[in-house]
Scaffold this motif. Structure first.
Motif, short mmCIF file in Angstrom:
data_model
loop_
_atom_site.label_atom_id
_atom_site.label_comp_id
_atom_site.label_asym_id
_atom_site.label_seq_id
_atom_site.Cartn_x
_atom_site.Cartn_y
_atom_site.Cartn_z
N SER A 183 2.37 112.99 -1.46
CA SER A 183 0.91 113.01 -1.62
C SER A 183 0.29 112.56 -0.32
N LEU A 192 -2.53 111.64 0.17
CA LEU A 192 -3.51 110.56 -0.04
C LEU A 192 -3.13 109.31 0.75
N MET A 201 -10.46 114.12 -5.27
CA MET A 201 -11.18 113.17 -6.14
C MET A 201 -12.67 113.25 -5.84
N VAL A 261 0.39 107.01 -13.63
CA VAL A 261 -0.63 105.99 -13.33
C VAL A 261 -1.95 106.61 -13.81
N GLY A 271 -6.79 108.19 -9.56
CA GLY A 271 -7.86 107.65 -8.72
C GLY A 271 -7.40 106.96 -7.46
N PHE A 272 -6.18 106.44 -7.49
CA PHE A 272 -5.72 105.65 -6.33
C PHE A 272 -4.22 105.81 -6.14
N GLY A 273 -3.81 105.74 -4.89
CA GLY A 273 -2.38 105.66 -4.59
C GLY A 273 -1.92 104.21 -4.74
N GLY A 274 -0.61 104.02 -4.70
CA GLY A 274 -0.06 102.67 -4.65
C GLY A 274 -0.09 101.89 -5.95
N GLY A 309 3.44 106.17 -8.71
CA GLY A 309 4.42 105.07 -8.70
C GLY A 309 5.86 105.51 -8.57
N VAL A 310 6.10 106.72 -8.08
CA VAL A 310 7.49 107.19 -7.90
C VAL A 310 8.06 106.53 -6.64
N VAL A 359 5.99 113.76 -7.13
CA VAL A 359 4.96 113.37 -6.17
C VAL A 359 5.27 111.94 -5.73
N ALA A 360 5.18 111.69 -4.43
CA ALA A 360 5.35 110.32 -3.93
C ALA A 360 4.41 110.15 -2.75
N SER A 363 2.61 106.60 -1.58
CA SER A 363 2.87 105.38 -0.83
C SER A 363 4.36 105.21 -0.52
#
Ligand code: DX5
Ligand code: ZN
Length: 225
Positions: A7, A9, A36, A138, A141-144, A176-177, A194-195, A197
């Motif tokens: 990702s 992002l 987003m 998750v 809206g947000f990574g990590g 969160g992968v 998808v990964a 962070s």
């Protein structure tokens, strides 16, 4: 048969072109593109102009994850910008069969995305028309963020439905992968990972940023499944 989809992002947006070519050169398969709108989700990211700008940099599939509401109007723009797969959240569409048709009419593969709290019954009458099902592990809206383990049972349920359909439908997981949970996620039925962070934060200090080590570590875990 397993695909790794970084990702962007979590990439360095000031060097986005390099971040994309480097991650593909490091062995990743697909570019996951998170859109987003500060309405459907509480964050604002990138749109069709950025998709168009990165399209010439790679032959890799661009997998556009639309977290926008309404969704239909923006679909042709992403198709023109070179998206290969376009996925949407059913809650963000008033007519999900129409949205799937619109994506396919534009020559793209169509995906439907399920938030942690979204029931799978949205698949009931459209599964055969989909090319991809994306399970969110998750809230979008947000990574990590931290992986929500209930996503594993959902993956297994969707894997059963895909097998029963006899169709070639990708099953993607998003959120969160990491190296330490990707094998378990694959065992639950995912084939596309998808990964954000986990990949882009792995190499912040080296220049140019290469991601061979983390992509290899993810693949090594998948090889154990
Ligand atoms: C979240 C996005 C994800 C996110 C994943 O709304 O859809 O694609 O970037 O980031 P990580 O892998 O850091 O959880
Ligand atoms: Zn995403």
């Amino acid at each position: 048969m397993y695909r790794i989809a970084p990702s962007i992002l979590s990439a360095n947006f000031a060097k986005l072109g390099e971040e994309i070519t480097n991650v593909i050169d490091s062995g990743a398969d697909i570019i996951h593109f998170d859109v987003m709108d500060n309405h459907y989700v509480p964050n604002l990211t990138i749109g069709p102009l950025i998709c168009e700008a990165i399209r010439p940099l790679t032959n890799a599939v661009i997998d556009v994850h639309l977290m926008v509401e309404p969704v239909d109007r923006i679909i042709p723009d992403f198709a023109k910008a070179g998206a290969n797969i376009i996925s949407f959240h059913p809650e963000a569409s008033n007519h999900i069969d129409r949205t799937v048709g619109l994506i396919k009419d534009q020559g793209c593969k169509a995906g439907m995305v399920f938030n942690p709290g979204t029931p799978l019954h949205y698949l009931d009458h459209v599964l055969d028309k989909l090319d991809l099902v994306l399970i969110m592990s998750v809230n979008p809206g947000f990574g990590g963020q931290k992986f929500i383990p209930e996503a594993l049972t959902k993956l297994t349920a969707v894997r059963e439905r895909i097998s029963a359909s006899g169709k070639d439908i990708m099953l993607e997981i998003d959120g969160g992968v990491k190296v330490d949970n990707i094998a378990e996620i694959a065992r639950a039925g995912a084939d596309t990972f998808v990964a954000g962070s986990a990949i882009y934060n792995a190499s912040k200090d080296s220049d140019p940023h290469r991601y061979d080590t983390v992509v290899s570590a993810l693949r090594a875990e998948l090889a154990k499944v």
